[in-house]
Design a protein around this motif. Structure first.
Motif, PDB file in Angstrom:
ATOM      1  N   VAL A   1      -0.981  81.607  29.127  1.00 21.36           N
ATOM      2  CA  VAL A   1      -0.165  82.755  28.730  1.00 21.36           C
ATOM      3  C   VAL A   1       1.314  82.374  28.691  1.00 21.36           C
ATOM      4  O   VAL A   1       2.032  82.668  27.724  1.00 21.36           O
ATOM      5  CB  VAL A   1      -0.392  83.939  29.686  1.00 21.36           C
ATOM      6  CG1 VAL A   1       0.639  85.038  29.444  1.00 21.36           C
ATOM      7  CG2 VAL A   1      -1.794  84.510  29.514  1.00 21.36           C
ATOM      8  N   VAL A   2       1.784  81.710  29.765  1.00 24.43           N
ATOM      9  CA  VAL A   2       3.186  81.300  29.811  1.00 24.43           C
ATOM     10  C   VAL A   2       3.489  80.330  28.668  1.00 24.43           C
ATOM     11  O   VAL A   2       4.523  80.446  27.985  1.00 24.43           O
ATOM     12  CB  VAL A   2       3.516  80.648  31.174  1.00 24.43           C
ATOM     13  CG1 VAL A   2       4.894  80.001  31.145  1.00 24.43           C
ATOM     14  CG2 VAL A   2       3.444  81.685  32.290  1.00 24.43           C
ATOM     15  N   GLY A   3       2.594  79.384  28.428  1.00 21.05           N
ATOM     16  CA  GLY A   3       2.798  78.417  27.356  1.00 21.05           C
ATOM     17  C   GLY A   3       2.850  79.057  25.993  1.00 21.05           C
ATOM     18  O   GLY A   3       3.706  78.720  25.160  1.00 21.05           O
ATOM     19  N   ARG A   4       1.943  79.998  25.739  1.00 25.25           N
ATOM     20  CA  ARG A   4       1.937  80.670  24.438  1.00 25.25           C
ATOM     21  C   ARG A   4       3.188  81.520  24.243  1.00 25.25           C
ATOM     22  O   ARG A   4       3.721  81.616  23.129  1.00 25.25           O
ATOM     23  CB  ARG A   4       0.660  81.512  24.300  1.00 25.25           C
ATOM     24  CG  ARG A   4      -0.609  80.670  24.117  1.00 25.25           C
ATOM     25  CD  ARG A   4      -1.804  81.538  23.830  1.00 25.25           C
ATOM     26  NE  ARG A   4      -3.013  80.752  23.690  1.00 25.25           N
ATOM     27  CZ  ARG A   4      -3.384  80.127  22.548  1.00 25.25           C
ATOM     28  NH1 ARG A   4      -2.623  80.214  21.470  1.00 25.25           N
ATOM     29  NH2 ARG A   4      -4.515  79.446  22.507  1.00 25.25           N
ATOM     30  N   ARG A   5       3.664  82.157  25.308  1.00 22.78           N
ATOM     31  CA  ARG A   5       4.907  82.924  25.205  1.00 22.78           C
ATOM     32  C   ARG A   5       6.080  82.003  24.881  1.00 22.78           C
ATOM     33  O   ARG A   5       6.951  82.348  24.072  1.00 22.78           O
ATOM     34  CB  ARG A   5       5.168  83.684  26.510  1.00 22.78           C
ATOM     35  CG  ARG A   5       4.212  84.843  26.764  1.00 22.78           C
ATOM     36  CD  ARG A   5       4.515  85.530  28.082  1.00 22.78           C
ATOM     37  NE  ARG A   5       5.737  86.301  28.005  1.00 22.78           N
ATOM     38  CZ  ARG A   5       5.800  87.602  27.713  1.00 22.78           C
ATOM     39  NH1 ARG A   5       4.686  88.279  27.460  1.00 22.78           N
ATOM     40  NH2 ARG A   5       6.953  88.241  27.684  1.00 22.78           N
ATOM     41  N   ARG A   6       6.114  80.828  25.525  1.00 25.28           N
ATOM     42  CA  ARG A   6       7.186  79.871  25.240  1.00 25.28           C
ATOM     43  C   ARG A   6       7.127  79.439  23.768  1.00 25.28           C
ATOM     44  O   ARG A   6       8.146  79.376  23.093  1.00 25.28           O
ATOM     45  CB  ARG A   6       7.049  78.642  26.141  1.00 25.28           C
ATOM     46  CG  ARG A   6       7.193  78.871  27.618  1.00 25.28           C
ATOM     47  CD  ARG A   6       8.623  79.169  28.028  1.00 25.28           C
ATOM     48  NE  ARG A   6       8.774  79.059  29.469  1.00 25.28           N
ATOM     49  CZ  ARG A   6       8.474  80.018  30.343  1.00 25.28           C
ATOM     50  NH1 ARG A   6       8.009  81.181  29.896  1.00 25.28           N
ATOM     51  NH2 ARG A   6       8.640  79.839  31.629  1.00 25.28           N
ATOM     52  N   MET A   7       5.929  79.140  23.294  1.00 20.00           N
ATOM     53  CA  MET A   7       5.771  78.696  21.908  1.00 20.00           C
ATOM     54  C   MET A   7       6.189  79.780  20.922  1.00 20.00           C
ATOM     55  O   MET A   7       6.711  79.488  19.851  1.00 20.00           O
ATOM     56  CB  MET A   7       4.315  78.298  21.656  1.00 20.00           C
ATOM     57  CG  MET A   7       3.852  77.075  22.445  1.00 20.00           C
ATOM     58  SD  MET A   7       4.548  75.532  21.838  1.00 20.00           S
ATOM     59  CE  MET A   7       3.618  75.337  20.321  1.00 20.00           C
ATOM     60  N   ALA A   8       5.953  81.046  21.297  1.00 19.64           N
ATOM     61  CA  ALA A   8       6.296  82.160  20.419  1.00 19.64           C
ATOM     62  C   ALA A   8       7.745  82.603  20.563  1.00 19.64           C
ATOM     63  O   ALA A   8       8.189  83.504  19.849  1.00 19.64           O
ATOM     64  CB  ALA A   8       5.376  83.337  20.694  1.00 19.64           C
TER      65      ALA A   8
END
Length: 219
Positions: free
Chosen positions: A202-209
């Motif tokens: 979740v944290v990684g996907r938020r960073r990517m977005a």
């Protein structure tokens, strides 16, 4: 008193099942990852995965028995090079199971936040999957520790010192090398992996977005 041989056999079967489960979820692809479980308290002995074996196709007979000195007790196959790290966590954190995954998100975030020496995760209900955590407002500090071939002979000492600085941590990331977590038994350690892998994705996907980190008061 339980027969150590029978306890070891059960631990071996359980570790094989964990390997299959984690492989299917993409957390230990190829030969990555390693798992252990204590099967004897006195003397301390652990069942641990061998080096260079695909975790999705392991067999119980491939699991090694290792003593507190790191020596293999059941054959000549080499255990994981990170066996001393498992034994340190058994000793210093009273862990009875230690699980190391090598997922995309744990690897990505361990590199992205390496300069900060850790990653703070807060504001998610999944944090309550970690032992003793009762609220999404909990802030979990996940230390990130540099990893290199030159450090391999004393990595466990470096990790032990870092965890002493953050005694409430439920795990840590090795830079470029994934997640380590543990539990009072294999069931708890597996739950910690599942919670952390969800949180890291979740944290990684938020960073990517490009979405700002979530805060507890936004939940």
């Amino acid at each position: 008193m339980d027969d150590p041989a029978k306890v070891f056999d059960k631990a071996a079967r359980d570790l094989v099942e964990v390997g299959k489960n984690f492989y299917q979820r993409g957390w230990v692809l190829s030969t990555s990852g390693n798992f252990s479980a204590v099967f004897s308290e006195d003397p301390v002995c652990i069942a641990i995965t061998p080096s260079g074996v695909e975790k999705g196709s392991m067999r119980p007979e491939e699991i090694l028995a290792v003593g507190a000195d790191g020596r293999t007790l059941n054959g000549e196959v080499r255990p994981s090079a990170e066996t001393p790290l498992h034994l340190m966590l058994v000793r210093s954190k009273s862990a009875r199971a230690v699980l190391h995954t090598h997922s995309v998100w744990s690897t990505f975030l361990s590199e992205l936040h390496a300069s900060e020496s850790g990653l703070a995760i807060e504001g998610y209900e999944m944090l309550k999957g970690l032992s003793g955590v009762k609220t999404h407002k909990h802030v979990e500090w996940l230390p990130i520790i540099e990893n290199s071939q030159e450090m391999s002979n004393h990595l466990e000492l470096i990790v032990e010192r870092e965890l002493a600085r953050h005694p409430a941590a439920h795990g840590f990331l090795l830079q470029g090398h994934g997640l380590y977590t543990w539990g009072t038994d294999l069931k708890e350690a597996k739950r910690h992996v599942e919670a952390f892998e969800f949180l890291l994705e979740v944290v990684g996907r938020r960073r990517m977005a490009g979405v700002p980190a979530r805060q507890p008061d936004l939940v």
